[in-house]
Write a protein that holds these residues in place. Structure first.
Motif, short mmCIF file in Angstrom:
data_model
loop_
_atom_site.label_atom_id
_atom_site.label_comp_id
_atom_site.label_asym_id
_atom_site.label_seq_id
_atom_site.Cartn_x
_atom_site.Cartn_y
_atom_site.Cartn_z
N SER A 1 -14.94 -29.27 0.43
CA SER A 1 -15.21 -29.80 -0.20
C SER A 1 -14.27 -30.03 -1.38
CB SER A 1 -17.00 -29.66 -0.97
OG SER A 1 -16.63 -28.27 -1.31
N GLU B 1 -17.40 -36.56 -0.05
CA GLU B 1 -17.51 -35.50 0.29
C GLU B 1 -17.27 -34.39 0.16
OE1 GLU B 1 -13.55 -36.54 2.59
OE2 GLU B 1 -15.28 -37.93 1.78
N ASP C 1 -16.42 -32.43 -4.13
CA ASP C 1 -17.15 -31.93 -5.17
C ASP C 1 -15.99 -32.05 -6.69
OD1 ASP C 1 -16.32 -29.67 -5.26
OD2 ASP C 1 -18.98 -29.09 -4.20
N THR D 1 -14.84 -22.75 -0.58
CA THR D 1 -15.79 -23.72 0.49
C THR D 1 -15.16 -23.23 1.42
OG1 THR D 1 -15.71 -25.71 0.72
CG2 THR D 1 -13.33 -25.25 0.38
#
Length: 360
Positions: A97, A122, A124, A152
Motif C-alpha cells: 500500500s 490502492e 495510502d 505493509t
C-alpha cells in the motif's frame, strides 16, 4: 459522450487547479479525459458541459479516444509547466500500500506524492526514497503524501512480504531475481534425472528436499520463494528488525516447517554446516565476495552458489567470476560457471549482477 461532444475549456495554465475544482463542484469536469496543453500559457480542460458563469478563454472540441491518465496528467492539472513536468520522476514502485519514489530534482515533492496517490488508488502512503546506509542496510525515507503508514504487506508471484519500509530495505528491481530463485529450486525438484552431482543429486533422486543456505536473508527476499518451491532453507539475518519480519513472513507464507531462521552473523553459522553441507548457497549482498571463504566449506561438492555483487560496468562479469574462481582455488575446488545475470543498475556506472557457479 461521442467524439463530437468532447468539449474542453481553454484557461490560463496558472488557473488550472482552480478551474478543475470549480468544475468538480458543478459536476462538469470530465474525469475520463486528460488536461492537454493548448498554447504557451494555457491548457484545455475537459468538460461534460460548459457552465455559463465560468470565465474561459475559449471552448474547443477535443478529438481522439480517451487514454489512460498518467503522472504528467495529474501534475498538469495542478498547474505544473512542461519544464517542471520534465523534472518529475519517470519511475516509482508500488510496494503493498506504499509508493516508493525518488523525487530527484522535482519541485514541490508533496504535489508529486499527492498525484501518485491519485494515480494508484490502492496506495495510502507515498515515501520519498533516499540512500540505503549503515551496517544493517537501513533505508532513509520521508513521507510526502498520504497517511504515513509505512508498514505493509507486499505480494509478488504468490509470496507475501510483510515489512516496514521505514525500517527495512526492499528493492522492487530485484523482483525477477526473487522469482528466479524459486524457479531454480522448483525446476531442480521436478527433474526426474537431475543434472547435479554430489549430495544435491542424491537428495533429489530420493525425493528429499534440497537444502539451501541463505546467508543474508533479510525479511526473506529469497528464502520465501525457495521454501515455497520446496527447499529446506537455513536463513541467517543479523538485523533485528529484518529478522523479526523474517519470522513473521515464514508464518505468513506457511513455510515454518521448511525454514530454520538464525539471528546471527552468517560466518558464525557456516562452520556448523561443514559436517553436513548444503546443496545451494544464496549470497544476496553486494559485497558477498568477502564471505566466500566462509561459504564454500558449507557447500557440498557439486553444489551451486549464487553470488551477488555491485560491479563497475567495465568489469561485468569478469570481476565476480574471478573472485569466485580465486576463492575456490584457495579451497582446492573447481568451478563451473552456470549463468550470469544483470539484475539492475546499482548506481551510475555500476551494475547489480549475479553469478551462478557450481563448485566441484
Amino acid at each position: 459522450m461521442s467524439a463530437d461532444d468532447r468539449l474542453a475549456v481553454v484557461v490560463a495554465r496558472d488557473r488550472t487547479q482552480t478551474v478543475i475544482d470549480r468544475l468538480r463542484e458543478l459536476d462538469a469536469y470530465d474525469d475520463d479525459r486528460t488536461v492537454q496543453p493548448w498554447d504557451d500559457d494555457s491548457v484545455a480542460v475537459p468538460v461534460t458541459s460548459v457552465p455559463a458563469d465560468l470565465a474561459v478563454r475559449d471552448v474547443v472540441r477535443q478529438v481522439g479516444e480517451p487514454r489512460l491518465r498518467d503522472l504528467d496528467d495529474y501534475l498538469r492539472e495542478r498547474g505544473w509547466t512542461d519544464a517542471e513536468i520534465d523534472l518529475a520522476p519517470a519511475s516509482w514502485a508500488v510496494v503493498g500500500s506504499v509508493v516508493l519514489v525518488d523525487v530527484g530534482d522535482a519541485p514541490r515533492p508533496e504535489e508529486v506524492g499527492a498525484a501518485l496517490l491519485q494515480l494508484h488508488g490502492e496506495a495510502d502512503t507515498v515515501l520519498s526514497r533516499g540512500p540505503i546506509t549503515g551496517e544493517h542496510r537501513e533505508p532513509a525515507v520521508e513521507v510526502i503524501a498520504g497517511t504515513g503508514d509505512t508498514e505493509t504487506v507486499h505480494r509478488e508471484h504468490g509470496t507475501a512480504y510483510a515489512l516496514d519500509l521505514a525500517e527495512v530495505m526492499f528493492s522492487p528491481g530485484n523482483k525477477a531475481e526473487r522469482s528466479h530463485m524459486g524457479a531454480v529450486v522448483r525446476e531442480a525438484r521436478e527433474r526426474s534425472e537431475p543434472s547435479e552431482t554430489g549430495a544435491g543429486a542424491a537428495r533429489h533422486a530420493t525425493g528429499e528436499r534440497e537444502r539451501v543456505l541463505d546467508m543474508f536473508a533479510g525479511i526473506g527476499y529469497f528464502t520465501l520463494p525457495m521454501a515455497r518451491a520446496g527447499a529446506t532453507v537455513t536463513a541467517v539475518e543479523r538485523n533485528p528488525v529484518s529478522f523479526r519480519y523474517l519470522i513473521e513472513n515464514v508464518q505468513l507464507n506457511e513455510v515454518a516447517d521448511r525454514v530454520q531462521p538464525y539471528r546471527a552473523d552468517c560466518r558464525d553459522v557456516t562452520p556448523d554446516l561443514a559436517a553436513d553441507p548444503v546443496d545451494r548457497i544464496v549470497m544476496g549482498y553486494y559485497e558477498a565476495h568477502e564471505y566466500l571463504d566462509a561459504a564454500l566449506p558449507a557447500l557440498a561438492p557439486g553444489g551451486v552458489v549464487h553470488m551477488h555483487e555491485a560491479t563497475p560496468d567495465g568489469l561485468v562479469f569478469e570481476r565476480p567470476i574471478e573472485r569466485i574462481e580465486a576463492a575456490a582455488a584457495d579451497a582446492g575446488r573447481g568451478v563451473e560457471i552456470l549463468d550470469t545475470r544483470r539484475v539492475k543498475s546499482y548506481s551510475e556506472g555500476v551494475a547489480h549482477v549475479v553469478v551462478d557457479a557450481r563448485i566441484e
